[in-house]
Design an enzyme around this catalytic site. Structure first.
Site, PDB file in Angstrom:
ATOM      1  N   GLY A 174     -11.907 -24.275 -19.702  1.00  0.00           N
ATOM      2  CA  GLY A 174     -11.351 -24.036 -18.377  1.00  0.00           C
ATOM      3  C   GLY A 174     -10.554 -22.737 -18.388  1.00  0.00           C
ATOM      4  O   GLY A 174     -10.829 -21.822 -19.158  1.00  0.00           O
ATOM      5  N   LYS A 194       7.124 -32.311 -21.534  1.00  0.00           N
ATOM      6  CA  LYS A 194       7.631 -31.165 -22.310  1.00  0.00           C
ATOM      7  C   LYS A 194       9.008 -31.470 -22.871  1.00  0.00           C
ATOM      8  O   LYS A 194       9.322 -31.132 -24.016  1.00  0.00           O
ATOM      9  CB  LYS A 194       7.662 -29.926 -21.426  1.00  0.00           C
ATOM     10  CG  LYS A 194       6.272 -29.497 -20.945  1.00  0.00           C
ATOM     11  CD  LYS A 194       6.392 -28.434 -19.861  1.00  0.00           C
ATOM     12  CE  LYS A 194       5.027 -28.054 -19.294  1.00  0.00           C
ATOM     13  NZ  LYS A 194       5.163 -27.262 -18.051  1.00  0.00           N
TER      14      LYS A 194
END
Lengths: 438, 438
Positions: free
Chosen positions: A13, A207
């Site tokens: 991608g 994260k």
């Protein structure tokens, strides 16, 4: 020059394409820095036919990406497929099984299965690296694991989602409302068609969970992150914060604290915060990310840069590859997975700070008195209170009341909101934002 | 756990004391991160008798620090003596001769002899590390060498001297003049009794020369840095910049450019700049340092933190030691010393930008016309011109005239100043500050 480092790429991608472009464009520099060339030998993606702007015939193709981990001509698998489980996780396990290294940008997989995968990598004495999984191109995992390695970190926090920051800073600049800016961001491709992962704070929480493990030496605890997104923010909140000298930012914050029994506990929260104009995070605009870490010798460190995009993310992926080419196979989470501390979750009840509260109330006498009484009864001291103009919500005319508390316990605020729960004066649940401490 | 990494410490001043304290305080964490303990075995300093707040009897003492490099019980020498030559350089050479690693915070030595020392370290297949030499505790050398390793960096710049930044931001906050703030900084110990290294930009230039070598893969060229300090800045300049939307910062900046013959050239300059309020460096206050690097894939990265002080500098020294303990002995300047490009220096004549010029003129008619005519004749286009009030300089009444140019060639400004050279209207040489491009 030694043998090339041979990599296989799963996922072609935006980021995968960026990695191919970077490895091809900067090949000479990469070889000098790595001490040997880094070459792609095999690739795999969902759709073989798609034109990706580079000559795919140069690389071996696998229909089943999991096979990449078993190929004889591959030293490192780069996983850019995404998803916490499914093919990405199968590929990771196969790769370590075969004794090969893995580099990934997959925050969901690292947040959910990072410790298991680190144990597998360590057992196989191979590398497992994921710089690109946190804050895109910013070398913050390296900064914490190595740059600040000598320090006990007591707090790590930052702006971890570029989509949210783009929306918030655009609302700030234009005075437009959330839904309007989100729709524009989607039209421009800055936000996903299903934006929930970003705007509800899940991406930032992935994260944060990774960062806190590396900063504190605790096991990754994604389910332990308390998450609030930015969906409910109004242009009026931004304007109100601005009038008080603050910008609103979605902040992921983790701290360790020691409880009454001397046990270390982990606090992790993703939440929109009011950030004072003098704080460096207040000036982080657009899709930029920034991470602050506070160490016991180094003091406050700030790392800032592009948090997403093909170029920055590819930069982080290839930095990991260069480290591997140089022979760096250190513990994925800085200390061996078996030594990571399974810290209990912190109780937020004793936390203190200032907060911004916004109520959407029916336009009738007495509502302000009711709110003020609840604050008083819960022991919340109000620093400033502003009754804003009328807004229309779902066809009804409402009044916004915003207030900022003095420094005090979060538990008192929770108690005040409990007292107001179910009050017919409130048109919707109050919005609470914490004010970032200096 | 493996054998300890044994270090010798040369220099026990502020930073040396910080390193001892850090290694003792965080010993357990350091051992986990490094995979083995880091222990001090021997020390040396100018004055043995001085009380340094730790038990010196625990460590072997050498009167002659150069002997540290030859001791059997030492793996790494940490040099914190300072000075480009003399004992520091002798110790560095002896250390590599003996095949041992060297860690240093000595920016003058690295800026002047870095390539020679790197060649010696590489020949001995040992480590030569100097994270602490640039921007104190900020892991910016690691950030460039490893974090941004995959990128061609085209520009690196930043705030590299904490003393200057403290003086400038204090002038900004208080409206006081340079000499006054400097005297206070000296009294408080923030500036040296002989402040020239800091305020004349030499310290920043040392750091810039090291940074550009690592960023661009060019040989360190400290003599190639054009240096202007902050000594001539007036409170009026700060006020003027502020009125225009700028803060003044001492910026070290390096770029590579390609000349007409296709040869790469290196531009390095330390100079006070006007930094727009929207730029992240404008909000770097006090003794903080910050470095920006722009890469061809990662975009703009910013690293910020404490640029000096015993704790932050010790943090960087011990980070290097942890890397060495883990077996990292990569090329000191990211690529082997012999492969570093001996880039020619860039000609500044063709550079373009906006600038701030300030003239101190005699208070009589016609001086403004004379300045304006020189600008016109040299082809400098003026964006705004401000005639400020009177100031007294050396007992004479003077008038300050400040102007900001449109974007244009630096050579035109130089020509205008040539035309004005020796004019009896000017009481002193004009002050020129560049405006930092976004």
């Amino acid at each position: 020059m030694s043998e090339p480092l041979r990599i296989a790429l799963a996922g072609l991608g935006t980021v995968g394409g960026g990695v191919v472009r970077l490895i091809e464009t900067n090949a000479e520099l990469i070889a000098r820095r790595a001490g040997r060339p880094i070459v792609i030998t095999a690739i795999s993606a969902r759709n073989r036919g798609k034109n990706r702007g580079f000559d795919m015939a140069r690389y071996a193709w696998e229909d089943d990406m999991v096979i990449l981990g078993e190929r004889e001509d591959v030293d490192v698998v780069v996983e850019l497929v995404g998803g916490a489980d499914g093919p990405a996780l199968a590929l990771a396990r196969t790769t370590f099984e075969a004794g090969k290294a893995l580099v990934t940008a997959n925050k969901a997989m690292v947040a959910n299965h990072g410790i298991e995968l680190a144990s597998r990598a360590e057992a196989a004495k191979t590398a497992f690296k994921f710089e690109a999984a946190v804050a895109g191109g910013i070398p913050v995992i390296k900064g914490l694991k190595e740059g600040a390695a000598a320090n006990y970190i007591h707090r790590v926090y930052g702006i971890l989602n570029g989509t949210c920051n783009y929306i918030l800073s655009t609302m700030e600049d234009t005075g437009r409302d959330f839904a309007d800016v989100l729709a524009e961001a989607q039209a421009k491709g800055f936000a996903e068609a299903d934006p929930s992962f970003d705007i509800d704070g899940i991406d930032a929480a992935h994260k944060l969970a990774i960062l806190s493990s590396i900063a504190f030496g605790t096991a990754v605890d994604f389910p332990g992150v308390t998450i609030t997104g930015i969906r409910r923010l109004l242009a009026a909140d931004i304007a109100q914060a601005d009038a008080l000298g603050y910008y609103i930012r979605l902040i992921g914050m983790a701290e360790t604290e020691v409880d009454a029994e001397g046990k270390r506990r982990l606090f992790q929260r993703v939440h929109p915060h009011l950030v004072h104009r003098d704080h460096p995070l207040a000036h982080v605009d657009g899709a930029t990310n920034a991470v602050v870490a506070e160490g016991n010798f180094v003091g406050r460190l700030l790392f800032q840069g592009a948090g997403a995009g093909d170029g920055p993310t590819a930069s982080a992926v290839v930095a990991d590859l260069i480290d591997i080419a140089r022979g760096d196979i250190g513990a994925p989470f800085s200390i061996p997975a078996a030594e990571l501390d399974m810290a209990a979750r912190a109780d937020t009840g004793h936390r203190t700070g200032k907060a911004y509260l916004r109520f959407t109330v029916a336009d009738r006498p007495g509502t302000l008195a009711e709110i003020a009484a609840a604050m008083r009864d819960a022991g919340v001291s109000i620093e400033s209170l502003i009754q804003k103009g009328r807004v229309e919500i779902d066809g009804e005319e409402r009044v916004l009341v915003a207030l900022v508390t003095h420094h005090g316990p979060e538990s008192a605020i929770a108690k005040a909101l409990d007292l107001l729960e179910g009050s017919p004066s409130l048109a919707e649940a109050p919005l609470v934002m914490h004010i970032l401490e200096e």
